[in-house]
Design a protein around this motif. Structure first.
Motif, PDB file in Angstrom:
ATOM      1  N   GLU A 159       0.737  -1.352  -0.059  1.00 32.98           N
ATOM      2  CA  GLU A 159       0.043   0.051  -0.047  1.00 32.98           C
ATOM      3  C   GLU A 159       0.954   1.233  -0.190  1.00 32.98           C
ATOM      4  O   GLU A 159       0.564   2.129  -0.567  1.00 32.98           O
ATOM      5  N   ALA A 160       1.857   1.385   0.891  1.00 30.04           N
ATOM      6  CA  ALA A 160       2.881   2.429   0.737  1.00 30.04           C
ATOM      7  C   ALA A 160       3.376   2.719  -0.594  1.00 30.04           C
ATOM      8  O   ALA A 160       3.638   3.806  -0.979  1.00 30.04           O
ATOM      9  N   VAL A 161       4.031   1.614  -1.002  1.00 28.86           N
ATOM     10  CA  VAL A 161       4.372   1.522  -2.271  1.00 28.86           C
ATOM     11  C   VAL A 161       3.639   2.157  -3.362  1.00 28.86           C
ATOM     12  O   VAL A 161       4.078   3.109  -4.377  1.00 28.86           O
ATOM     13  N   GLU A 162       2.610   1.679  -3.431  1.00 31.46           N
ATOM     14  CA  GLU A 162       1.479   2.190  -4.372  1.00 31.46           C
ATOM     15  C   GLU A 162       1.312   3.760  -4.264  1.00 31.46           C
ATOM     16  O   GLU A 162       0.955   4.361  -5.237  1.00 31.46           O
ATOM     17  N   ALA A 163       1.078   4.094  -2.854  1.00 34.50           N
ATOM     18  CA  ALA A 163       0.843   5.589  -2.612  1.00 34.50           C
ATOM     19  C   ALA A 163       1.982   6.455  -3.026  1.00 34.50           C
ATOM     20  O   ALA A 163       1.643   7.559  -3.561  1.00 34.50           O
ATOM     21  N   LEU A 164       3.315   5.828  -2.905  1.00 33.32           N
ATOM     22  CA  LEU A 164       4.447   6.616  -3.119  1.00 33.32           C
ATOM     23  C   LEU A 164       4.737   6.629  -4.700  1.00 33.32           C
ATOM     24  O   LEU A 164       5.180   7.799  -5.158  1.00 33.32           O
ATOM     25  N   SER A 165       3.840   5.722  -5.520  1.00 31.23           N
ATOM     26  CA  SER A 165       4.113   6.000  -6.910  1.00 31.23           C
ATOM     27  C   SER A 165       3.421   6.863  -7.519  1.00 31.23           C
ATOM     28  O   SER A 165       3.651   7.393  -8.375  1.00 31.23           O
ATOM     29  N   GLY A 166       2.130   7.409  -6.632  1.00 31.41           N
ATOM     30  CA  GLY A 166       1.614   8.573  -7.281  1.00 31.41           C
ATOM     31  C   GLY A 166       1.895   9.843  -6.850  1.00 31.41           C
ATOM     32  O   GLY A 166       1.023  10.700  -6.852  1.00 31.41           O
ATOM     33  N   VAL A 167       2.785   9.750  -5.816  1.00 34.22           N
ATOM     34  CA  VAL A 167       3.268  11.334  -5.083  1.00 34.22           C
ATOM     35  C   VAL A 167       4.352  11.725  -5.798  1.00 34.22           C
ATOM     36  O   VAL A 167       5.533  11.045  -6.198  1.00 34.22           O
ATOM     37  N   THR A 168       4.336  13.199  -5.828  1.00 30.59           N
ATOM     38  CA  THR A 168       5.414  13.826  -6.459  1.00 30.59           C
ATOM     39  C   THR A 168       5.897  14.885  -5.389  1.00 30.59           C
ATOM     40  O   THR A 168       4.833  15.258  -4.505  1.00 30.59           O
ATOM     41  N   VAL A 169       7.002  14.900  -4.903  1.00 31.99           N
ATOM     42  CA  VAL A 169       7.385  15.846  -3.808  1.00 31.99           C
ATOM     43  C   VAL A 169       8.245  17.029  -4.378  1.00 31.99           C
ATOM     44  O   VAL A 169       9.215  16.686  -5.364  1.00 31.99           O
ATOM     45  N   SER A 170       7.772  18.170  -4.167  1.00 27.01           N
ATOM     46  CA  SER A 170       8.619  19.310  -4.672  1.00 27.01           C
ATOM     47  C   SER A 170       9.628  19.805  -3.507  1.00 27.01           C
ATOM     48  O   SER A 170       9.362  19.832  -2.384  1.00 27.01           O
ATOM     49  N   ALA A 171      10.753  20.168  -3.884  1.00 31.23           N
ATOM     50  CA  ALA A 171      11.664  20.796  -2.873  1.00 31.23           C
ATOM     51  C   ALA A 171      11.755  22.168  -2.989  1.00 31.23           C
ATOM     52  O   ALA A 171      11.124  23.061  -3.580  1.00 31.23           O
TER      53      ALA A 171
END
Length: 190
Positions: A178-190
């Protein structure tokens, strides 16, 4: 995820290595780290280590007393290092501390806040010690706290389960998938 804690020949191996291996915690944590890096999230390792001779160890608990008795987790020693399968990579953050909770007397909170982090995922060994201690601190500090249950282990399944049940009152409980799936749809801006 240090050798002295998760490897069979480590000082705490007798307590934690069998469950860590049975639950494939190293493999699960590896998946989380890769997903975090791909998403642009900050991968942070918290590790415990003390100076030779332990002048910086306050052994006020049985767990920390074992450190002094077994002469383990000495800064600079091979067994205090992160296991090779999970070696930190460029861009990862490594925070060394001397308490059970990773925020205590460390730079962890400042590092996370300086990067705009408001959500933290927890994985590692031991669920009922470092993972729970640090997750409790994160919740108290106002972070969205997520425990990746199948990427954690304790000395035995009962201790792990009790800790996860308790942590469910302070944060969210999820799985590696579930965490890997959620992270795959997340983009983080710096």
């Amino acid at each position: 995820m240090q050798h002295d804690i998760v490897a069979a020949d480590g000082a705490f191996g007798g307590f934690f290595a069998a469950q860590a291996a049975e639950r494939d915690v190293i493999g699960q944590v590896g998946q989380l780290l890769e997903a975090a890096r791909r998403s642009g999230a900050t991968a942070v390792y918290t590790r415990v280590a003390w100076q030779p001779g332990y002048p910086d160890l306050v052994a006020n608990s049985p767990l920390l007393g074992i450190v002094a008795q077994s002469q383990c987790l000495v800064e600079g020693s091979a067994k205090a290092e992160i296991v090779p399968q999970l070696t930190p990579q460029d861009g990862d953050v490594v925070v060394t501390h001397q308490r059970v909770g990773g925020f205590s007397a460390s730079q962890l909170d400042g590092i996370l806040r300086s990067r705009g982090v408001d959500t933290v995922l927890f994985a590692g060994v031991a669920t009922n010690a470092s993972v729970e201690g640090t997750a409790r601190q994160a919740s108290d500090l106002g972070y969205r706290t997520i425990i990746v249950a199948d990427a954690c282990s304790a000395a035995d399944q009962g201790s792990h389960d009790a800790s996860i049940a308790s942590l469910g009152l302070l944060g969210e409980i999820t799985t590696t998938a579930e965490a890997v799936e959620a992270l795959s749809g997340v983009t983080v801006s710096a």
